[in-house]
Design a protein around this motif. Structure first.
Motif, short mmCIF file in Angstrom:
data_model
loop_
_atom_site.label_atom_id
_atom_site.label_comp_id
_atom_site.label_asym_id
_atom_site.label_seq_id
_atom_site.Cartn_x
_atom_site.Cartn_y
_atom_site.Cartn_z
N TYR A 292 0.81 -1.21 0.00
CA TYR A 292 0.00 0.00 0.00
C TYR A 292 0.85 1.27 0.00
N ALA A 293 0.38 2.24 -0.77
CA ALA A 293 0.86 3.60 -0.55
C ALA A 293 0.19 4.11 0.71
N MET A 294 0.86 5.00 1.40
CA MET A 294 0.33 5.52 2.65
C MET A 294 0.15 7.03 2.55
N GLY A 295 -0.94 7.50 3.06
CA GLY A 295 -1.22 8.93 3.05
C GLY A 295 -1.47 9.48 4.44
N TRP A 296 -1.17 10.74 4.58
CA TRP A 296 -1.55 11.48 5.80
C TRP A 296 -2.58 12.54 5.41
N PHE A 297 -3.63 12.59 6.19
CA PHE A 297 -4.67 13.59 6.01
C PHE A 297 -4.90 14.27 7.35
N ARG A 298 -5.60 15.39 7.31
CA ARG A 298 -5.95 16.05 8.55
C ARG A 298 -7.34 16.66 8.44
N GLN A 299 -7.97 16.80 9.59
CA GLN A 299 -9.31 17.35 9.61
C GLN A 299 -9.44 18.30 10.79
N ALA A 300 -9.69 19.56 10.49
CA ALA A 300 -9.93 20.57 11.50
C ALA A 300 -11.43 20.65 11.78
N PRO A 301 -11.83 21.15 12.93
CA PRO A 301 -13.25 21.24 13.26
C PRO A 301 -14.03 22.02 12.19
N GLY A 302 -15.11 21.44 11.74
CA GLY A 302 -15.96 22.09 10.77
C GLY A 302 -15.45 22.06 9.34
N GLU B 179 -13.52 19.69 6.01
CA GLU B 179 -13.39 18.37 5.45
C GLU B 179 -11.97 17.83 5.67
N ARG B 180 -11.87 16.53 5.61
CA ARG B 180 -10.55 15.90 5.73
C ARG B 180 -9.74 16.26 4.49
N GLU B 181 -8.53 16.77 4.70
CA GLU B 181 -7.72 17.23 3.58
C GLU B 181 -6.40 16.49 3.50
N PHE B 182 -5.94 16.37 2.30
CA PHE B 182 -4.68 15.70 2.00
C PHE B 182 -3.50 16.50 2.55
N VAL B 183 -2.59 15.79 3.21
CA VAL B 183 -1.36 16.39 3.71
C VAL B 183 -0.17 15.92 2.87
N SER C 72 8.82 7.58 -3.58
CA SER C 72 8.11 8.74 -4.08
C SER C 72 7.24 9.34 -2.97
N THR C 73 7.28 10.65 -2.86
CA THR C 73 6.44 11.35 -1.89
C THR C 73 5.79 12.56 -2.58
N SER C 74 4.73 13.02 -1.99
CA SER C 74 4.11 14.26 -2.46
C SER C 74 3.51 14.96 -1.25
N TYR C 75 3.33 16.26 -1.37
CA TYR C 75 2.84 17.05 -0.24
C TYR C 75 1.88 18.13 -0.72
N ALA C 76 0.96 18.47 0.15
CA ALA C 76 0.10 19.61 -0.11
C ALA C 76 0.96 20.87 -0.06
N SER D 18 0.44 23.57 1.32
CA SER D 18 0.41 24.22 2.63
C SER D 18 1.46 23.66 3.60
N VAL D 19 1.99 22.47 3.31
CA VAL D 19 2.97 21.87 4.23
C VAL D 19 4.31 21.61 3.55
N LYS D 20 4.39 21.83 2.27
CA LYS D 20 5.62 21.55 1.53
C LYS D 20 6.78 22.34 2.12
N GLY D 21 7.89 21.64 2.32
CA GLY D 21 9.07 22.26 2.90
C GLY D 21 9.10 22.25 4.42
N ARG D 22 7.96 21.90 5.03
CA ARG D 22 7.90 21.84 6.50
C ARG D 22 7.67 20.42 7.00
N PHE D 23 6.93 19.62 6.24
CA PHE D 23 6.58 18.26 6.65
C PHE D 23 7.34 17.27 5.78
N THR D 24 7.68 16.13 6.39
CA THR D 24 8.37 15.07 5.68
C THR D 24 7.78 13.72 6.07
#
Length: 123
Positions: free
Chosen positions: A32-42, A44-48, A57-61, A63-69
Motif C-alpha cells: 500500500y501507498a500511505m497517506g496522511w490527512f488532517r481534519q480541523a473542526p468544521g 473536510e478531511r484534507e490531503f497532507v 516517491s512522496t508528495s505534499y500539499a 500548505s505543508v511543503k518544505g515543513r513536513f516530511t
C-alpha cells in the motif's frame, strides 16, 4: 486487512516540531501507498502528503511543503510524519490511511484508516 494506529500528537507552540507515527498490522502493508490527512473542526478531511509503497516517491500539499516530511520503514510496518515549523493553522486531527489507488490525494480512494491523533499548535 490492514489496521492502522497513529501516535505522537500533542500540544506544541508555533514554530515547534512534532513527529507522528502510524503503526500498521498485516503482512500486506508494503503493498500500500500511505497517506496522511488532517481534519480541523468544521472542515473536510484534507490531503497532507503521501508516500509510495516503496518509499521512493512522496508528495505534499502546498500548505505543508518544505515543513513536513513523510517516511516509511517497511521492515517495521511504520510510517512517520515529521512536522517542523508548525503553525496554528496546522491544528487538526491527523489520520494515516492506506491505499492501492494512484489517486492518493483523494480521501475516498483509501481502503483503511487509523483512528486519528490530535495536533494542537498554539500561537
Amino acid at each position: 486487512q490492514v489496521q492502522l494506529v497513529e501516535s505522537g500528537g500533542g500540544l506544541v507552540q508555533a514554530g515547534g516540531s512534532l513527529r507522528l507515527s502510524c503503526a500498521a498490522s498485516g503482512r500486506t502493508f508494503r503493498a500500500y501507498a500511505m497517506g496522511w490527512f488532517r481534519q480541523a473542526p468544521g472542515k473536510e478531511r484534507e490531503f497532507v502528503g503521501h508516500i509510495s509503497w516503496s518509499g521512493g516517491s512522496t508528495s505534499y500539499a502546498d500548505s505543508v511543503k518544505g515543513r513536513f516530511t513523510i517516511s516509511r520503514d517497511n521492515t517495521k510496518n511504520t510510517v512517520s510524519l515529521q512536522m517542523n515549523s508548525l503553525k496554528p493553522e496546522d491544528t487538526a486531527v491527523y489520520y494515516c490511511g492506506a491505499t492501492r489507488s494512484s489517486y492518493y490525494f483523494n480521501r475516498y480512494e483509501y481502503d483503511y484508516w487509523g483512528q486519528g491523533t490530535q495536533v494542537t499548535v498554539s500561537s
